[in-house]
Write an enzyme that holds these catalytic residues in place. Structure first.
Site, PDB file in Angstrom:
ATOM      1  N   TYR A   1      22.587 -34.107  66.483  1.00  0.00           N
ATOM      2  CA  TYR A   1      21.138 -33.849  66.446  1.00  0.00           C
ATOM      3  C   TYR A   1      20.356 -35.069  66.918  1.00  0.00           C
ATOM      4  O   TYR A   1      19.474 -34.991  67.754  1.00  0.00           O
ATOM      5  CB  TYR A   1      20.717 -33.428  65.033  1.00  0.00           C
ATOM      6  CG  TYR A   1      19.215 -33.314  64.879  1.00  0.00           C
ATOM      7  CD1 TYR A   1      18.501 -32.366  65.610  1.00  0.00           C
ATOM      8  CD2 TYR A   1      18.502 -34.160  64.033  1.00  0.00           C
ATOM      9  CE1 TYR A   1      17.128 -32.264  65.500  1.00  0.00           C
ATOM     10  CE2 TYR A   1      17.134 -34.070  63.917  1.00  0.00           C
ATOM     11  CZ  TYR A   1      16.453 -33.120  64.653  1.00  0.00           C
ATOM     12  OH  TYR A   1      15.079 -33.029  64.554  1.00  0.00           O
TER      13      TYR A   1
ATOM     14  N   LYS B   1      10.882 -37.673  61.503  1.00  0.00           N
ATOM     15  CA  LYS B   1      11.976 -37.658  60.542  1.00  0.00           C
ATOM     16  C   LYS B   1      11.906 -38.988  59.808  1.00  0.00           C
ATOM     17  O   LYS B   1      12.098 -40.056  60.425  1.00  0.00           O
ATOM     18  CB  LYS B   1      13.335 -37.497  61.250  1.00  0.00           C
ATOM     19  CG  LYS B   1      13.427 -36.222  62.099  1.00  0.00           C
ATOM     20  CD  LYS B   1      13.395 -34.944  61.263  1.00  0.00           C
ATOM     21  CE  LYS B   1      13.265 -33.675  62.091  1.00  0.00           C
ATOM     22  NZ  LYS B   1      11.869 -33.361  62.482  1.00  0.00           N
TER      23      LYS B   1
ATOM     24  N   GLN C   1       8.369 -22.356  63.420  1.00  0.00           N
ATOM     25  CA  GLN C   1       8.993 -23.093  64.519  1.00  0.00           C
ATOM     26  C   GLN C   1      10.140 -22.226  65.039  1.00  0.00           C
ATOM     27  O   GLN C   1      11.076 -21.938  64.295  1.00  0.00           O
ATOM     28  CB  GLN C   1       9.514 -24.436  63.993  1.00  0.00           C
ATOM     29  CG  GLN C   1      10.065 -25.334  65.074  1.00  0.00           C
ATOM     30  CD  GLN C   1      10.948 -26.425  64.502  1.00  0.00           C
ATOM     31  OE1 GLN C   1      11.994 -26.134  63.911  1.00  0.00           O
ATOM     32  NE2 GLN C   1      10.548 -27.669  64.662  1.00  0.00           N
TER      33      GLN C   1
ATOM     34  N   ASP D   1       9.916 -35.237  69.013  1.00  0.00           N
ATOM     35  CA  ASP D   1      10.662 -35.328  67.753  1.00  0.00           C
ATOM     36  C   ASP D   1      11.794 -36.336  67.967  1.00  0.00           C
ATOM     37  O   ASP D   1      11.623 -37.544  67.741  1.00  0.00           O
ATOM     38  CB  ASP D   1      11.174 -33.938  67.345  1.00  0.00           C
ATOM     39  CG  ASP D   1      11.928 -33.926  66.027  1.00  0.00           C
ATOM     40  OD1 ASP D   1      12.346 -34.999  65.571  1.00  0.00           O
ATOM     41  OD2 ASP D   1      12.139 -32.852  65.431  1.00  0.00           O
TER      42      ASP D   1
ATOM     43  N   ASP E   1      10.722 -25.144  69.610  1.00  0.00           N
ATOM     44  CA  ASP E   1      11.449 -26.417  69.536  1.00  0.00           C
ATOM     45  C   ASP E   1      12.816 -26.265  70.218  1.00  0.00           C
ATOM     46  O   ASP E   1      13.690 -25.563  69.714  1.00  0.00           O
ATOM     47  CB  ASP E   1      11.638 -26.810  68.061  1.00  0.00           C
ATOM     48  CG  ASP E   1      12.258 -28.191  67.907  1.00  0.00           C
ATOM     49  OD1 ASP E   1      12.593 -28.818  68.922  1.00  0.00           O
ATOM     50  OD2 ASP E   1      12.411 -28.646  66.749  1.00  0.00           O
TER      51      ASP E   1
ATOM     52  N   LYS F   1      13.359 -21.864  67.186  1.00  0.00           N
ATOM     53  CA  LYS F   1      14.376 -22.680  67.853  1.00  0.00           C
ATOM     54  C   LYS F   1      14.673 -22.024  69.199  1.00  0.00           C
ATOM     55  O   LYS F   1      14.992 -20.823  69.256  1.00  0.00           O
ATOM     56  CB  LYS F   1      15.644 -22.773  67.001  1.00  0.00           C
ATOM     57  CG  LYS F   1      15.444 -23.588  65.723  1.00  0.00           C
ATOM     58  CD  LYS F   1      15.117 -25.037  66.034  1.00  0.00           C
ATOM     59  CE  LYS F   1      15.036 -25.907  64.806  1.00  0.00           C
ATOM     60  NZ  LYS F   1      14.384 -27.199  65.091  1.00  0.00           N
TER      61      LYS F   1
ATOM     62  N   TRP G   1       8.629 -30.116  56.347  1.00  0.00           N
ATOM     63  CA  TRP G   1       9.785 -29.217  56.317  1.00  0.00           C
ATOM     64  C   TRP G   1      10.814 -29.788  55.349  1.00  0.00           C
ATOM     65  O   TRP G   1      11.139 -30.982  55.408  1.00  0.00           O
ATOM     66  CB  TRP G   1      10.399 -29.089  57.716  1.00  0.00           C
ATOM     67  CG  TRP G   1      11.539 -28.125  57.778  1.00  0.00           C
ATOM     68  CD1 TRP G   1      11.466 -26.792  58.055  1.00  0.00           C
ATOM     69  CD2 TRP G   1      12.919 -28.408  57.529  1.00  0.00           C
ATOM     70  NE1 TRP G   1      12.729 -26.230  57.984  1.00  0.00           N
ATOM     71  CE2 TRP G   1      13.632 -27.204  57.670  1.00  0.00           C
ATOM     72  CE3 TRP G   1      13.621 -29.569  57.198  1.00  0.00           C
ATOM     73  CZ2 TRP G   1      15.011 -27.120  57.493  1.00  0.00           C
ATOM     74  CZ3 TRP G   1      14.993 -29.484  57.023  1.00  0.00           C
ATOM     75  CH2 TRP G   1      15.671 -28.259  57.176  1.00  0.00           C
TER      76      TRP G   1
ATOM     77  N   GLU H   1       8.003 -28.407  71.350  1.00  0.00           N
ATOM     78  CA  GLU H   1       8.541 -29.597  70.675  1.00  0.00           C
ATOM     79  C   GLU H   1       9.833 -30.036  71.355  1.00  0.00           C
ATOM     80  O   GLU H   1      10.719 -29.225  71.623  1.00  0.00           O
ATOM     81  CB  GLU H   1       8.780 -29.265  69.194  1.00  0.00           C
ATOM     82  CG  GLU H   1       9.269 -30.456  68.382  1.00  0.00           C
ATOM     83  CD  GLU H   1       9.254 -30.171  66.879  1.00  0.00           C
ATOM     84  OE1 GLU H   1       8.307 -29.508  66.392  1.00  0.00           O
ATOM     85  OE2 GLU H   1      10.189 -30.600  66.185  1.00  0.00           O
TER      86      GLU H   1
HETATM   87  C1  0XW Z   1      13.233 -28.004  61.683  1.00  0.00           C
HETATM   88  N1  0XW Z   1      13.761 -29.328  61.445  1.00  0.00           N
HETATM   89  C2  0XW Z   1      12.785 -30.135  60.766  1.00  0.00           C
HETATM   90  C3  0XW Z   1      15.008 -29.159  60.633  1.00  0.00           C
HETATM   91  C4  0XW Z   1      16.202 -29.468  61.473  1.00  0.00           C
HETATM   92  O1  0XW Z   1      16.764 -30.654  61.097  1.00  0.00           O
HETATM   93  C5  0XW Z   1      15.672 -29.601  62.857  1.00  0.00           C
HETATM   94  C6  0XW Z   1      14.293 -30.071  62.653  1.00  0.00           C
HETATM   95  C7  0XW Z   1      13.497 -30.160  63.907  1.00  0.00           C
HETATM   96  O2  0XW Z   1      12.282 -29.967  63.940  1.00  0.00           O
HETATM   97  O3  0XW Z   1      14.065 -30.476  64.963  1.00  0.00           O
HETATM   98 MG    MG Z   2      12.178 -30.725  66.072  1.00  0.00          MG
END
Ligand code: 0XW
Ligand code: MG
Length: 369
Positions: free
Chosen positions: A58, A267, A164, A243, A195, A166, A322, A220
């Site tokens: 990741y 993060k 969000q 991110d 994202d 994916k 989150w 994102e």
């Molecule tokens: C949605 N999130 C915050 C959880 C996963 O770790 C991935 C992440 C993101 O936004 O990439």
């Molecule tokens: Mg992200």
């Protein structure tokens, strides 16, 4: 007050995903390894930090890397005053270059101890909570357009105001279709994010943005590098949040100065902890940049840290906090769990992080000094 760090314990704990695997453009994972740091003081106080990589691809971190970095750092911190958080961070930087995600667990543990010592919450130490509830958001894994739209409606029904999606890891036209299906069903007050977790080329991103030009969404981390994302300027219709490219404070400044980011998905551990997040929060405020206060995964400890800092962000700039609680079958603190209720997370009430983990569930430390 002269107080000393007398012991540091590092635990390793498996967090199994309940239900289906957690999916992103490059991975599908059923279980995550969380590394928990416990800092003990000579007067019997304890503080906790936690880092839990969403697998090894990741971002630039992995669980065993955290254990190795903490084993390197911990012996040098014995005898340090836990209340002097800046000094301890300086010591860590003099001892080991980089590895912010490991250092962050010590930083968070010290904020926890400070809060307990001064009898106030971490959010109070960070300047004070603006709200006692912070909004969360839901991440929907890549699925068929029909399933994505169904999950989206279900999550809105459960109180989420930000979704969000994916995307990436498949043909971009499938992502385009999914976004259209979701957008057709939702009202404009729901924030929508696509994202790609680094999974698109610039070509995919341009194609997606043009095909979704009427949908007000945020893109994102579409591509792998800062340079690829920067090159999208003027070629796409949507705001871009960084991110994974926001690696640290310096990278954040670079994104801002280059005008390459309209916001961020942060993060906390990657940035270096609560100390770093406080600075980053203030920089974003001065440039009016919206952002999240997340971590990539983990239990109540890191969730609490994210919620405390999120509570101190101007609400119009807070995109959400989150946390992974809805994917877990247990909490570290079953009395004061940090959880999403109706799309929001309550700011913990007790001093420090407000979470008292039951360390017996972590087993023996993998490292102790
Ligand atoms: C949605 N999130 C915050 C959880 C996963 O770790 C991935 C992440 C993101 O936004 O990439
Ligand atoms: Mg992200």
């Amino acid at each position: 007050m002269r107080m000393k760090i007398s012991q540091i314990n590092i635990y390793q704990h498996e967090l199994n995903v309940t239900g289906n695997a957690y999916e992103m453009s490059h991975s599908s994972i059923n279980s995550f390894t969380s590394i928990i740091t416990e800092v003990v003081t000579d007067n019997g106080m304890k503080g906790f930090g936690e880092t839990c990589s969403v697998g090894p691809v990741y971002q630039q971190e992995h669980a065993l890397g955290a254990v190795a970095a903490l084993s390197e750092l911990a012996p040098h911190l014995i005898g340090e005053n836990p209340l002097l958080i800046e000094s301890v961070n300086r010591k860590m930087n003099q001892t080991l270059y980089g590895h912010l995600y490991a250092k962050s667990t010590i930083d968070v543990a010290l904020w926890d101890i400070c809060g307990k010592f001064y009898n106030c919450r971490v959010c109070d130490l960070l300047g004070g909570a603006i709200n006692e509830k912070v909004p969360s958001y839901y991440a929907i894994g890549p699925a068929t357009p029909a399933d994505t739209a169904e999950i989206a409606m279900d999550k809105i029904g459960h109180g989420y105001r930000r979704l969000q999606l994916k995307v990436g890891g498949r043909h971009v036209d499938q992502d385009i279709e999914s976004c259209h299906r979701v957008a057709e069903n939702i009202t404009r007050d729901i924030k929508l994010v696509a994202d790609a977790n680094r999974g698109w080329t610039t070509q995919d991103t341009i194609r997606f943005s043009r095909a979704c030009c009427d949908i007000p969404l945020v893109i994102e981390q579409p591509c792998n590098t800062f340079e690829e994302i920067e090159s999208l300027k003027g070629k796409i219709y949507h705001p871009v949040f960084m991110d994974e490219s926001a690696l640290d404070l310096n990278a954040v400044l670079r994104c801002i100065n280059a005008g390459a980011a309209d916001g961020f998905g942060f993060k906390l551990n990657r940035m270096g902890g609560l100390s770093a997040m406080r600075t980053i929060r203030d920089i974003c405020r001065s440039r009016n940049l919206p952002h999240t206060c997340d971590d990539s995964w983990g239990g109540d400890i890191i969730a609490a840290a994210c919620v405390h800092v999120g509570a101190t962000v101007e609400p119009h700039l807070l995109e959400g906090v989150w946390i992974a609680d809805s994917y877990h079958d247990h909490h570290y603190d079953e009395v004061n769990p940090v959880q999403v209720k109706n799309g929001f997370v309550d700011v913990p009430e007790n001093p420090g992080l407000g979470v008292i983990p039951d360390v017996s569930i972590f087993g023996h430390p993998v490292f102790s000094v």
